[in-house]
Design an enzyme around this catalytic site. Structure first.
Site, PDB file in Angstrom:
ATOM      1  N   HIS A  30       0.818  -1.212   0.000  1.00 61.53           N
ATOM      2  CA  HIS A  30       0.000   0.000   0.000  1.00 61.53           C
ATOM      3  C   HIS A  30       0.854   1.266   0.000  1.00 61.53           C
ATOM      4  O   HIS A  30       0.384   2.338   0.378  1.00 61.53           O
ATOM      5  CB  HIS A  30      -0.956  -0.001   1.204  1.00 61.53           C
ATOM      6  CG  HIS A  30      -2.061  -1.009   1.068  1.00 61.53           C
ATOM      7  ND1 HIS A  30      -2.795  -1.484   2.129  1.00 61.53           N
ATOM      8  CD2 HIS A  30      -2.566  -1.637  -0.021  1.00 61.53           C
ATOM      9  CE1 HIS A  30      -3.699  -2.364   1.702  1.00 61.53           C
ATOM     10  NE2 HIS A  30      -3.573  -2.470   0.405  1.00 61.53           N
ATOM     11  N   SER A  88      -6.901  -7.799   8.733  1.00 66.58           N
ATOM     12  CA  SER A  88      -8.314  -8.173   8.841  1.00 66.58           C
ATOM     13  C   SER A  88      -8.777  -9.050   7.690  1.00 66.58           C
ATOM     14  O   SER A  88      -9.842  -9.662   7.756  1.00 66.58           O
ATOM     15  CB  SER A  88      -9.185  -6.919   8.914  1.00 66.58           C
ATOM     16  OG  SER A  88      -8.961  -6.111   7.779  1.00 66.58           O
TER      17      SER A  88
HETATM   18  P1  NAD Z   1      -7.320  -3.469   9.618  1.00 66.98           P
HETATM   19  O1  NAD Z   1      -7.461  -2.289  10.498  1.00 66.98           O
HETATM   20  O2  NAD Z   1      -8.399  -3.723   8.641  1.00 66.98           O
HETATM   21  O3  NAD Z   1      -7.188  -4.787  10.524  1.00 66.98           O
HETATM   22  C1  NAD Z   1      -6.318  -4.855  11.612  1.00 66.98           C
HETATM   23  C2  NAD Z   1      -6.320  -6.265  12.155  1.00 66.98           C
HETATM   24  O4  NAD Z   1      -5.348  -6.339  13.184  1.00 66.98           O
HETATM   25  C3  NAD Z   1      -7.642  -6.726  12.758  1.00 66.98           C
HETATM   26  O5  NAD Z   1      -8.004  -7.970  12.195  1.00 66.98           O
HETATM   27  C4  NAD Z   1      -7.343  -6.868  14.243  1.00 66.98           C
HETATM   28  O6  NAD Z   1      -8.062  -7.929  14.854  1.00 66.98           O
HETATM   29  C5  NAD Z   1      -5.868  -7.145  14.217  1.00 66.98           C
HETATM   30  N1  NAD Z   1      -5.151  -6.780  15.449  1.00 66.98           N
HETATM   31  C6  NAD Z   1      -5.440  -5.787  16.327  1.00 66.98           C
HETATM   32  N2  NAD Z   1      -4.529  -5.758  17.302  1.00 66.98           N
HETATM   33  C7  NAD Z   1      -3.636  -6.734  17.038  1.00 66.98           C
HETATM   34  C8  NAD Z   1      -2.464  -7.191  17.690  1.00 66.98           C
HETATM   35  N3  NAD Z   1      -1.998  -6.628  18.822  1.00 66.98           N
HETATM   36  N4  NAD Z   1      -1.781  -8.224  17.145  1.00 66.98           N
HETATM   37  C9  NAD Z   1      -2.224  -8.816  16.013  1.00 66.98           C
HETATM   38  N5  NAD Z   1      -3.352  -8.422  15.355  1.00 66.98           N
HETATM   39  C10 NAD Z   1      -4.037  -7.394  15.865  1.00 66.98           C
HETATM   40  O7  NAD Z   1      -5.911  -3.335   8.885  1.00 66.98           O
HETATM   41  P2  NAD Z   1      -5.318  -4.136   7.635  1.00 66.98           P
HETATM   42  O8  NAD Z   1      -5.805  -5.536   7.622  1.00 66.98           O
HETATM   43  O9  NAD Z   1      -3.854  -3.867   7.630  1.00 66.98           O
HETATM   44  O10 NAD Z   1      -6.024  -3.439   6.407  1.00 66.98           O
HETATM   45  C11 NAD Z   1      -5.333  -2.804   5.405  1.00 66.98           C
HETATM   46  C12 NAD Z   1      -5.889  -1.411   5.310  1.00 66.98           C
HETATM   47  O11 NAD Z   1      -4.872  -0.491   5.176  1.00 66.98           O
HETATM   48  C13 NAD Z   1      -6.698  -1.036   4.158  1.00 66.98           C
HETATM   49  O12 NAD Z   1      -7.979  -1.429   4.196  1.00 66.98           O
HETATM   50  C14 NAD Z   1      -6.771   0.436   4.240  1.00 66.98           C
HETATM   51  O13 NAD Z   1      -7.877   0.859   4.981  1.00 66.98           O
HETATM   52  C15 NAD Z   1      -5.561   0.709   4.959  1.00 66.98           C
HETATM   53  N6  NAD Z   1      -4.766   1.670   4.267  1.00 66.98           N
HETATM   54  C16 NAD Z   1      -5.100   2.970   4.414  1.00 66.98           C
HETATM   55  C17 NAD Z   1      -4.382   3.928   3.815  1.00 66.98           C
HETATM   56  C18 NAD Z   1      -4.745   5.342   4.033  1.00 66.98           C
HETATM   57  O14 NAD Z   1      -4.824   5.821   5.130  1.00 66.98           O
HETATM   58  N7  NAD Z   1      -4.979   6.081   3.021  1.00 66.98           N
HETATM   59  C19 NAD Z   1      -3.297   3.591   3.059  1.00 66.98           C
HETATM   60  C20 NAD Z   1      -2.960   2.258   2.922  1.00 66.98           C
HETATM   61  C21 NAD Z   1      -3.709   1.296   3.536  1.00 66.98           C
END
Ligand code: NAD
Length: 243
Positions: free
Chosen positions: A113, A182
């Site tokens: 990303h 997630s």
């Molecule tokens: P997410 O927030 O969707 O999920 C986070 C996951 O981490 C959850 O399943 C949660 O249960 C888990 N978690 C929480 N605490 C934890 C811990 N201590 N140890 C292990 N796991 C833990 O994040 P993602 O899955 O990385 O989703 C990628 C997202 O990145 C994209 O959907 C997008 O929203 C985001 N993104 C945003 C931007 C932006 O701000 N413009 C840029 C790039 C990516």
């Protein structure tokens, strides 16, 4: 689960998401306290929002940069870097944009990303490692166009070179460890399937079940650093990489 012996695996892939950086104090995106609970991505994190109000989108990302710059890599980041150091054929693929893997000492990280520390412009990419982009420099001095953070917003295509490298590593690894993602954001969420379809051992680390948990042979319902210490006890307290 028992500790893993690195020598038992030819090629290792870590596939990481926001949950890993949550332990460094950076909020995840989804769930209680997540970024999208307070900020609507349609207003702050898509190309349309940027074209409507670029300063608002820049202000949002500058705040995130400040928070990320103030964070230190967590225990999980340090274990991932230590595994890579001990086992050269280790690839780190991340959806995180915060650069914490690199600050923990990981090398050659595949950023699906992008990175909040890079700024993209029509005429040339520009790297800003540690502070906000001044309002006076939000427009490129050369081509006059608004620069934008070099990250994947909603609706953007993923960077092709990163996807290619991720696919190659996943298709050839024999151990996949997915941490803190997630599994709901496509196409990234689909990528681990490349490893599991080819018979790689697959471990999911996440305190919560995800829509892709069924792909994994082993699921560890624990926070990242704690689970990684269980899997790699010999590497769980490496020296801190940063000065
Ligand atoms: P997410 O927030 O969707 O999920 C986070 C996951 O981490 C959850 O399943 C949660 O249960 C888990 N978690 C929480 N605490 C934890 C811990 N201590 N140890 C292990 N796991 C833990 O994040 P993602 O899955 O990385 O989703 C990628 C997202 O990145 C994209 O959907 C997008 O929203 C985001 N993104 C945003 C931007 C932006 O701000 N413009 C840029 C790039 C990516």
């Amino acid at each position: 689960m028992q500790a893993l012996a690195l020598d038992d695996y030819r090629a290792i892939v870590f596939f990481t998401g926001a949950g890993l950086s949550a332990e460094a104090g950076i909020p995840t995106y989804r769930g209680a306290g997540g970024v999208w609970a307070s900020y609507d991505y349609e207003t702050y994190a898509c190309q349309e929002a940027f074209e409507t109000d670029p300063d608002r989108v820049w202000d949002f990302h500058d705040e995130r940069r400040k928070r990320m710059a103030a964070a230190a890599p967590g225990g999980g980041h340090l274990v991932v870097a230590a595994v890579q150091k001990a086992h050269a054929a280790t690839c780190v693929i991340t959806q995180n944009i915060d650069g914490l893997h690199q600050r923990a000492g990981a090398e050659d990280v595949v950023e699906l990303h992008g990175s909040i520390w890079r700024v993209r412009c029509r005429c040339a990419p520009r790297v800003r490692p540690d502070f906000s982009v001044p309002a006076s420099e939000r427009r490129c001095g050369t081509c006059g166009v608004w620069r934008r953070p070099d990250i994947t917003w909603f609706g953007d295509a993923l960077p092709a070179a990163a996807v290619q490298r991720a696919m190659e590593s996943l298709a050839t690894c024999d151990l996949l460890i997915s941490i803190g993602t997630s599994g709901v954001v496509y196409p990234a969420a689909e990528l681990p399937r490349l490893a599991t379809q080819r018979g790689a051992r697959a471990i999911e680390i996440n305190p919560q079940a995800t829509p892709v948990s069924h792909l994994y042979d082993t699921v560890l319902r624990a926070p990242a650093a704690e689970a990684l210490a269980r899997i790699f006890p010999q590497l769980s307290a490496p020296p801190v990489a940063e000065a």
